[in-house]
Write an enzyme that holds these catalytic residues in place. Structure first.
Site, PDB file in Angstrom:
ATOM      1  N   HIS A  17      -8.777   6.354  -3.737  1.00  0.00           N
ATOM      2  CA  HIS A  17      -7.561   6.361  -2.665  1.00  0.00           C
ATOM      3  C   HIS A  17      -6.475   7.441  -2.342  1.00  0.00           C
ATOM      4  CE1 HIS A  17      -2.279   4.984  -2.238  1.00  0.00           C
ATOM      5  NE2 HIS A  17      -3.402   3.660  -1.663  1.00  0.00           N
ATOM      6  N   SER A 253      -0.333   1.908  -0.590  1.00  0.00           N
ATOM      7  CA  SER A 253      -1.372   0.472  -1.559  1.00  0.00           C
ATOM      8  C   SER A 253      -2.716   0.374  -1.320  1.00  0.00           C
ATOM      9  CB  SER A 253      -0.206  -0.027  -2.345  1.00  0.00           C
ATOM     10  OG  SER A 253      -0.821  -1.047  -0.113  1.00  0.00           O
ATOM     11  N   LYS A 254      -3.508  -0.274  -0.989  1.00  0.00           N
ATOM     12  CA  LYS A 254      -4.420   0.102  -0.355  1.00  0.00           C
ATOM     13  C   LYS A 254      -4.488  -1.138   0.683  1.00  0.00           C
ATOM     14  CE  LYS A 254      -7.464   0.166  -4.200  1.00  0.00           C
ATOM     15  NZ  LYS A 254      -6.395  -0.169  -5.271  1.00  0.00           N
ATOM     16  N   ARG A 255      -2.853  -1.911   0.695  1.00  0.00           N
ATOM     17  CA  ARG A 255      -2.939  -2.870   2.118  1.00  0.00           C
ATOM     18  C   ARG A 255      -2.570  -1.565   3.913  1.00  0.00           C
ATOM     19  NH1 ARG A 255       2.271  -2.981   2.915  1.00  0.00           N
ATOM     20  NH2 ARG A 255       2.704  -2.017   0.999  1.00  0.00           N
ATOM     21  N   HIS A 256      -2.832  -0.399   2.726  1.00  0.00           N
ATOM     22  CA  HIS A 256      -2.495   0.325   4.722  1.00  0.00           C
ATOM     23  C   HIS A 256      -3.911   1.037   5.022  1.00  0.00           C
ATOM     24  CE1 HIS A 256       1.452   0.765   2.253  1.00  0.00           C
ATOM     25  NE2 HIS A 256       1.575   0.593   3.658  1.00  0.00           N
TER      26      HIS A 256
END
Ligand code: GLU
Length: 475
Positions: A17, A253-256
């Site tokens: 990330h 977060s990984k959503r982005h």
């Protein structure tokens, strides 16, 4: 002065990330700024969270970004091994040492008993803390239980009163109440250390002088300090980094979408640019300058200028920094980061290499990352273009239509389709229509490309080809 040793200690739990990469960059820069060592340590003791391939993502990301560890799993070093799962014997040894020193104890409580305590705490709405049931077992009792094959963990005796205070280079003095501390588990019943224990043992054994990590560890640090104190070890300097947040100030977060380095890389962002951009997330130089090579960052990186305010991950700014680096690429380098995206989206089978390279070249100063080539060039691959309000308005003013008619008549008679002849047609149109500048170029640009802005007009017309150009102009 003692040699500065910093470490990047990722857990291989997924793609790397950008927040993690930012921690790596800061740890690297601080080490190198002080001529010290940068160490890579893999924290993989939580086997349930381990993700296949994640370690390779960590190595590749560090390598691509130029964050080459002085010591680590790939190149070794005097403090190895650098992978925690290969150091289990050390954690066991140190946990038992603490028991001998009277700072820790065996705990044989079963999961059922702990469950009951937890449920009770919940019913009484108080935080669950282990009740020290096993703290005062006699030597004989312990021996007997072990001989009976009962499973145990090792817990550290924590202070129950007073305050824990420590100093963080970024956040200043941090104070916590000891009554909230649980006798933390150091070694689990399967012989694995807890995350918190292994982390401290390694930072000490690896002579880490500066611990640089995300601020989610600010509240765990008192527990770590009690371990240093129990052993009588010297504590490192703590540098906790501000959280990286999205525009809505929520933790990134990984959503982005492209929040993992490999996603950015695969979309044609340049590692140097990403490093440059991330170095500015929570840190700023003394000057207003924002473009820095890694070498320059090493020189100017002053950790006392790290800011504790949450750092907003701003894609627009990342794009701006990246476009700066894209402009410096050679055409070959530019082709390398754009062509795969063109190939993936468009049918290039009837296009020559020369045509493709020329197309990429005219967009050199127009894209901010490799994959953006796809959207900016779509006018070359679609049959019809549609004009938006603004274009239509321009076409309905002044001599726009006259210009287009005149240009159409010249361009359709070109026998040799070259840029020179296209320029010639534009010049003839200029004379015939009696207009120049924006009033000459804009109507032509709008009718052939459907856009009011774009790369050099003669090149655009040349690459579109006579058929597409005359077809669009005649409409
Ligand atoms: N393994 C931790 C993580 O991946 C690093 C914690 C630390 O740097 O102390 O978040």
């Amino acid at each position: 002065m003692m040699e500065v040793r910093t470490r990047f200690a990722p857990s291989p739990t997924g793609f790397m990330h950008v927040g993690n990469l930012r921690s790596a960059i800061f740890a690297y820069l601080i080490a190198k700024h002080y001529n010290g060592k940068f160490i890579l340590r893999i924290e993989d003791t939580d086997q349930t969270r381990k993700v296949e391939g994640a370690i390779d993502f960590i190595y590749n990301t560090c390598n691509l970004c130029g964050l080459i560890p002085d010591e680590g799993p790939s190149n070794g070093g005097a403090y190895g091994p650098y992978i925690q799962s290969e150091r289990l014997h050390l954690y066991q040894e140190y946990a038992h040492k603490l028991v001998e020193m009277g700072q820790a104890y065996y705990c044989f409580c079963t999961e059922e008993r702990l469950e009951e305590l937890r449920a009770k705490a919940e019913a009484n709405k108080v935080p669950f803390l282990y009740d020290r049931h096993c703290k005062n077992l006699s030597k004989e009792e312990i021996e007997q239980k072990i001989n009976n094959g009962e499973k145990y963990v090792i817990r550290q005796i924590m202070p129950k009163t007073g305050l824990s205070v420590y100093n963080d280079l970024v956040y200043g003095e941090m104070t916590f109440e000891n009554k909230l501390l649980e006798d933390q588990i150091l070694l689990k019943s399967d012989g694995y250390p807890t995350y918190n224990f292994a982390n401290v043992i390694d930072d000490h054994l690896m002579d880490i002088t500066h611990v640089i990590r995300g601020n989610e560890y600010l509240t765990s640090t008192p527990k770590y300090n009690h371990l240093y104190d129990a052993f009588g070890w010297e504590k490192p300097i703590y540098i906790h980094l501000p959280m990286v947040v999205d525009y809505d100030l929520k933790k990134l977060s990984k959503r982005h979408g492209a929040a993992s380095f490999m996603d950015l890389y695969n979309n044609g962002y340049l590692p140097e640019a990403v490093v440059n951009y991330l170095s500015l997330l929570g840190w700023s130089p003394e000057t207003t300058e924002e473009i820095f090579s890694l070498e320059e960052l090493i020189k100017v990186f002053d950790p006392s200028r790290i800011n504790k305010a949450p750092a907003v991950y701003d894609v627009k700014k990342l794009n701006w920094v990246n476009s700066h680096y894209i402009k410096k690429l050679s055409l070959d380098e530019l082709v390398k980061i754009t062509l795969p995206h063109l190939k993936e989206t468009y049918d290039l089978s009837d296009k020559s290499n020369e045509w493709i390279r020329h197309l990429i070249e005219i967009y050199h100063n127009h894209i901010s990352y490799g994959k953006e080539i796809v959207e900016v060039t779509d006018l070359f691959f679609k049959k019809d273009i549609t004009l938006d309000e603004e274009c239509l308005e321009f076409m309905n003013t002044g001599d726009s239509r006259k210009v287009v008619n005149s240009f159409y008549n010249h361009v359709k008679n070109i026998t040799d389709w070259t840029i020179e002849n296209i320029v010639d047609s534009i010049n003839k149109t200029k004379e015939e229509a009696g207009v120049k500048g924006k009033n000459l170029y804009m109507p032509i640009r709008i009718m052939v490309s459907g856009q009011m802005h774009g790369p050099e007009l003669p090149d655009t017309i040349y690459l579109l080809g006579r058929d597409a150009v005359t077809d669009r102009l005649s409409k």
